[in-house]
Scaffold this motif. Structure first.
Motif, PDB file in Angstrom:
ATOM      1  N   ARG A  74      59.448  64.873  45.095  1.00 47.33           N
ATOM      2  CA  ARG A  74      58.132  65.465  45.199  1.00 47.33           C
ATOM      3  C   ARG A  74      57.947  66.536  44.133  1.00 47.33           C
ATOM      4  O   ARG A  74      58.845  67.307  43.833  1.00 47.33           O
ATOM      5  N   ARG A  75      56.749  66.583  43.617  1.00 43.11           N
ATOM      6  CA  ARG A  75      56.454  67.455  42.491  1.00 43.11           C
ATOM      7  C   ARG A  75      55.769  68.739  42.930  1.00 43.11           C
ATOM      8  O   ARG A  75      55.415  68.919  44.077  1.00 43.11           O
ATOM      9  N   ILE A  76      55.552  69.612  41.979  1.00 42.79           N
ATOM     10  CA  ILE A  76      54.871  70.873  42.250  1.00 42.79           C
ATOM     11  C   ILE A  76      53.499  70.604  42.842  1.00 42.79           C
ATOM     12  O   ILE A  76      52.784  69.717  42.426  1.00 42.79           O
TER      13      ILE A  76
ATOM     14  N   LEU B 273      66.391  68.810  36.758  1.00 44.11           N
ATOM     15  CA  LEU B 273      65.215  68.497  35.962  1.00 44.11           C
ATOM     16  C   LEU B 273      64.556  67.261  36.555  1.00 44.11           C
ATOM     17  O   LEU B 273      65.233  66.276  36.888  1.00 44.11           O
ATOM     18  N   ALA B 274      63.238  67.316  36.704  1.00 44.30           N
ATOM     19  CA  ALA B 274      62.475  66.188  37.220  1.00 44.30           C
ATOM     20  C   ALA B 274      61.254  65.971  36.345  1.00 44.30           C
ATOM     21  O   ALA B 274      60.993  66.733  35.404  1.00 44.30           O
TER      22      ALA B 274
ATOM     23  N   GLN C 252      59.761  69.437  35.481  1.00 46.35           N
ATOM     24  CA  GLN C 252      59.864  70.299  36.653  1.00 46.35           C
ATOM     25  C   GLN C 252      61.313  70.779  36.752  1.00 46.35           C
ATOM     26  O   GLN C 252      62.243  69.962  36.804  1.00 46.35           O
ATOM     27  N   ASN C 253      61.507  72.079  36.780  1.00 45.17           N
ATOM     28  CA  ASN C 253      62.838  72.673  36.717  1.00 45.17           C
ATOM     29  C   ASN C 253      63.245  73.274  38.051  1.00 45.17           C
ATOM     30  O   ASN C 253      62.402  73.622  38.891  1.00 45.17           O
ATOM     31  N   GLY C 254      64.538  73.419  38.217  1.00 47.68           N
ATOM     32  CA  GLY C 254      65.073  74.048  39.407  1.00 47.68           C
ATOM     33  C   GLY C 254      66.569  74.196  39.288  1.00 47.68           C
ATOM     34  O   GLY C 254      67.173  73.838  38.268  1.00 47.68           O
ATOM     35  N   PHE C 255      67.188  74.754  40.318  1.00 46.99           N
ATOM     36  CA  PHE C 255      68.645  74.856  40.351  1.00 46.99           C
ATOM     37  C   PHE C 255      69.113  74.984  41.788  1.00 46.99           C
ATOM     38  O   PHE C 255      68.330  75.294  42.706  1.00 46.99           O
ATOM     39  N   PHE C 256      70.397  74.713  41.996  1.00 50.57           N
ATOM     40  CA  PHE C 256      71.019  74.880  43.290  1.00 50.57           C
ATOM     41  C   PHE C 256      71.772  76.205  43.311  1.00 50.57           C
ATOM     42  O   PHE C 256      72.468  76.560  42.341  1.00 50.57           O
TER      43      PHE C 256
ATOM     44  N   GLY D 154      59.397  74.950  39.064  1.00 52.33           N
ATOM     45  CA  GLY D 154      58.209  74.306  38.528  1.00 52.33           C
ATOM     46  C   GLY D 154      58.326  74.054  37.037  1.00 52.33           C
ATOM     47  O   GLY D 154      59.366  73.638  36.526  1.00 52.33           O
ATOM     48  N   SER D 155      57.273  74.323  36.314  1.00 46.27           N
ATOM     49  CA  SER D 155      57.267  74.065  34.878  1.00 46.27           C
ATOM     50  C   SER D 155      57.982  75.149  34.075  1.00 46.27           C
ATOM     51  O   SER D 155      58.174  75.002  32.865  1.00 46.27           O
TER      52      SER D 155
END
Length: 806
Positions: A4-6, A78-79, A87-91, A114-115
């Motif tokens: 799922r995206r932002i 990265l998505a 779309q960026n993120g991290f754990f 997000g971006s």
């Protein structure tokens, strides 16, 4: 796996945190552990709907409070959105020694960026940094995550190895597996080397997502002696891990997703490697656990597979001996649209504005001419090489467009609708088969059977052997007043005189609609009913009639349950009408029925037995023959790592008596999507089913008995039958041979021939038995039928018994 995206709901908090630094935050000066944010997942709650105690009580919105949370950045993600945006993120995971100590809570969490590539304030997340972040908490479609994050402080660096990395070994019971996953959400998990793939790589092209399902290397399924049974079969299959009961849900499946490999490559178009079923992980695959679209998935930073067994060699179809055999197939060709913009259709080409009930994007249509021709090439190769060019193909998911006609060895297309009454895509597929040295095929359909977006069931048939029987207005099925007995009103189109012909009716008001319905009729894609004249061999004088019904039931085995059962009921009514009209009819009823063979039970709490009307009408599902003969090959589709059957071929008893073998060509469902190294494999998501039948009528002679009598002669009559009427007269020859009875003493020697007229199915051979007054045991003789080229002799010898009556 789809990710799922932002959403706008998350954009506002990110902006607000940047512009309003005074937003409320937790008063506790000590940062929270990740486990405190995740909260405990109890044994009694549904893990998939478990919510953080800090998140809003419902919905996807973020908390109004900002919380300080401590943890180690373990992995970047990265998505890609459907517009191509990154779309960026991290754990983030609690460091060893700094967890909440609760085994029922997860020590990891996903942080959504997000971006942006940095947190609010400019910090760029670096794997191995131990940090305190200030962020809001949300349950985004049931995944606990942090957003609107800023850096409070960096505590350490280079400590990525100082977090727990558990092995991904979920329990087989799905409810227990869900608890296992939820208690590890956001944590790093290890999928161990030598784990086995139980699906091919699936690809979602609009977002460049990919997924592969595996089972752990110590799963008992991988110890099976048949290496092509080393996989997960949907419950109720005899090779399910626990076939005696339904349903543990096969919780042992492990999903690999793409967010880690994309981040490693720095490219949001990168996919997981093109694994196929039976391939084996060559090394550990480690990544964070994500939850999206109701699936838990591990996002490894890297993954590699080595080749395993070849699924296509799993009891594949064998070529029909066409001088005495007939091959019938069912094949969902998966969105076979051409690269032509039909001027009469607003939803068959990229850039179209839409049509009633169908809106853009039309990602099922090919993006380029080459994509279309490549698919034609692949399907043609499969039909010729893997399916061995069957005589008749019941096809599904072909575009209904008809603006072209065949001109020589190519299509000639214009602006006239319903140009020749044949689907353009299947005509072009037939031409592609021929251009590559294959046999000649023709296509047929009744266009009124297409759904709103223009996909239809249809037929491909070999013209050297099959032809469509011309319909007449008085025909009880194909004519203007079809004698299909059903409990609701027929649609007006049922009165059309055609072959093929679609038949449909109003969906009865009492149908269970609790799981949804498609439209107001029994079918959104009406069945195609066709009557073919089939030569027993190419060029043969004898022929017989074969009925075929090509179907594409409503989608989703656990949705539209009442409607799909009604579709099976109407199908049973069609086959009953055919048998009433033609007592010797042979019927092949098949296609993508979108539900499993008995016992189907897609919803264990509410079993549907959705195909019951077909079984109850006396039809035989050839899946039963396949699963008895080659159980590891008895499937046509792989969904979420489970082999299952959605494509069926039912036959009536007359045709089942002619069956030689039922097989599935495993050239699609197990193979990686979007992998050019596979050749034509993976060109659809369904595996074609191919059945071979005897084409010659079966002839047999039956046993007989008679009382001897005291004097004179009595006729001992041997019945000879053929399994269907022949189209020309047949000369049958026979002779007697002695058993315990003596020729010329107990019976007259017989050697002679009789003519079975065309259209008849029975003849008899009388042998004169001589009566006497002697007391003696019963005596026997034999009648032997001579070899006949035009029929198949299934029983050439009969025993006659002379019963003593003295």
């Amino acid at each position: 796996m789809r990710y799922r995206r932002i959403m706008p709901i998350l954009v506002a908090p990110i902006v607000a945190a940047a512009l309003l630094p005074g937003t409320a935050r937790a008063a506790d000066p000590e940062p929270l552990t990740v486990g405190a944010v995740q909260g405990t997942t109890t044994d009694t709650e549904n893990p998939r709907t478990d919510r953080s105690p800090l998140a809003n009580p419902s919905g996807n919105g973020t908390s109004s409070t900002l919380y300080d949370v401590r943890g180690v950045i373990t992995q970047r993600t990265l998505a890609r959105t459907d517009t191509g945006a990154a779309q960026n993120g991290f754990f983030l995971q609690s460091r060893n020694g700094f967890t909440d100590g609760d085994p029922a809570s997860s020590d990891g969490i996903f942080v959504f960026m997000g971006s942006f590539t940095s947190l609010i304030g400019g910090y760029v997340p670096t794997v191995g940094d131990e940090v305190v972040v200030r962020a809001r908490v949300s349950e985004y479609f049931s995944m606990t995550q942090l957003s609107s994050a800023s850096l409070v402080t960096k505590l350490d660096s280079g400590v990525a190895a100082d977090v727990a990395v558990d092995d991904a070994v979920p329990p087989v019971q799905v409810s227990a597996a869900d608890r296992f996953w939820e208690r590890h959400e956001g944590m790093q998990l290890r999928v161990r080397a030598r784990s086995g793939a139980v699906s091919g790589r699936n690809v979602f092209s609009d977002t460049a997502d990919s997924e592969i399902w595996v089972v752990d290397r110590d799963d008992p399924l991988l110890d099976r002696s048949d290496r092509r049974a080393r996989r997960v079969f949907r419950d109720a299959h005899p090779l399910d891990d626990d076939p005696a009961r339904f349903d543990n849900g096969n919780g042992n499946r492990i999903l690999l997703g793409p967010l880690g490999v994309k981040a490693t490559a720095g490219d949001n178009t990168v996919l997981l490697p093109p694994a196929k079923t039976f391939d084996v992980l060559s090394g550990d695959a480690v990544g964070g656990l994500y939850y999206s679209f109701n699936k838990y998935g591990i996002q490894p930073s890297s993954a590699a597979f080595r080749n395993g067994a070849d699924p296509s060699r799993n009891s594949p179809p064998r070529p029909a001996v066409r001088s005495r055999e007939l091959a019938v197939s069912t094949y969902n060709v998966e969105n076979l649209y051409d690269f032509r913009d039909d001027p009469f259709d607003g939803c068959d080409f990229l850039g179209n504005t839409g049509c009633p009930g169908v809106s853009p994007p039309f990602d099922y249509a090919p993006a380029t001419e080459s994509a279309y021709t490549d698919k034609l090439d692949d399907l043609a190769d499969q039909i010729v090489t893997a399916m061995h060019a069957p005589d008749l193909i019941l096809a599904q998911e072909a575009e209904d467009q008809d603006i072209c006609t065949v001109s020589g060895n190519a299509l000639s297309c214009g602006t006239v609708n319903d140009a020749d009454g044949r689907p353009d895509t299947l005509q072009e597929l037939a031409l592609t088969i021929k251009s590559r040295g294959g046999p000649g095929y023709d296509a047929a359909y009744d266009r009124s059977g297409a759904d709103a977006r223009g996909i239809t069931a249809a037929f491909l048939y070999r013209t050297d052997r099959l032809s469509l029987v011309p319909p007449t207005a008085d025909h009880p099925v194909l004519g203007s007043a079809p004698e299909v007995e059903y409990r609701s009103a027929a649609l007006p189109g049922n009165a059309d005189v055609s072959n093929p012909k679609t038949l449909n009716a109003v969906l009865p008001a009492d149908v269970d609609r609790s799981t949804g319905v498609d439209g107001s009729n029994v079918y959104t894609r009406a069945p195609q009913v066709a009557l073919f004249q089939v030569r027993t061999a190419p060029g043969a004088a004898d022929s017989f009639r074969l009925w075929a019904v090509s179907n594409h039931f409503s989608s989703g085995p656990d949705g539209r349950v009442g409607q799909r059962r009604e579709q099976a009921g109407y199908g049973a009514a069609i086959t009953s009408a055919i048998e009433d009209a033609e007592p010797h009819a042979r019927i092949a009823y098949g296609g993508d029925l979108n539900v499993f063979p008995r016992p189907d039970d897609p919803v264990p709490a509410n079993p549907g037995d959705q195909l019951a009307p077909l079984y109850d009408a006396g039809l035989r599902n050839l899946w039963e023959d396949l699963v008895a003969d080659a159980p590891s090959s008895a499937y046509s589709y792989v969904f979420d790592g489970q082999a299952q059957t959605l494509d069926h071929l039912f036959v009536n008893p007359a045709l089942h008596a002619d069956l030689i073998e039922m097989r599935a060509a495993h050239v699609n469902a197990d193979w990686a999507a979007d992998d050019e190294t596979n050749g034509s494999k993976g060109s659809s998501d369904h595996d074609p089913q191919v059945a071979r039948f005897h084409s010659r009528a079966a002839l047999s002679v039956g046993d007989a008995s008679i009382a001897e009598g005291d004097r004179g002669t009595t006729a001992l009559t041997f019945p000879v039958t053929v399994s269907r009427p022949l189209t020309r007269a047949l000369t049958i020859c026979a002779a007697t041979t002695p058993g315990t009875a003596w020729p010329l003493i107990d019976f007259d020697v017989y050697a002679g021939c009789r003519v079975l007229p065309a259209g008849q199915t029975a003849a008899s051979f009388p042998v004169a038995v001589r009566g006497d007054r002697r007391r003696e045991p019963d005596e026997t003789l034999r009648l032997v039928i001579a070899g006949l080229a035009d029929v198949r002799i299934t029983d050439a010898t009969a025993t006659g018994t002379i019963m003593n009556d003295d």
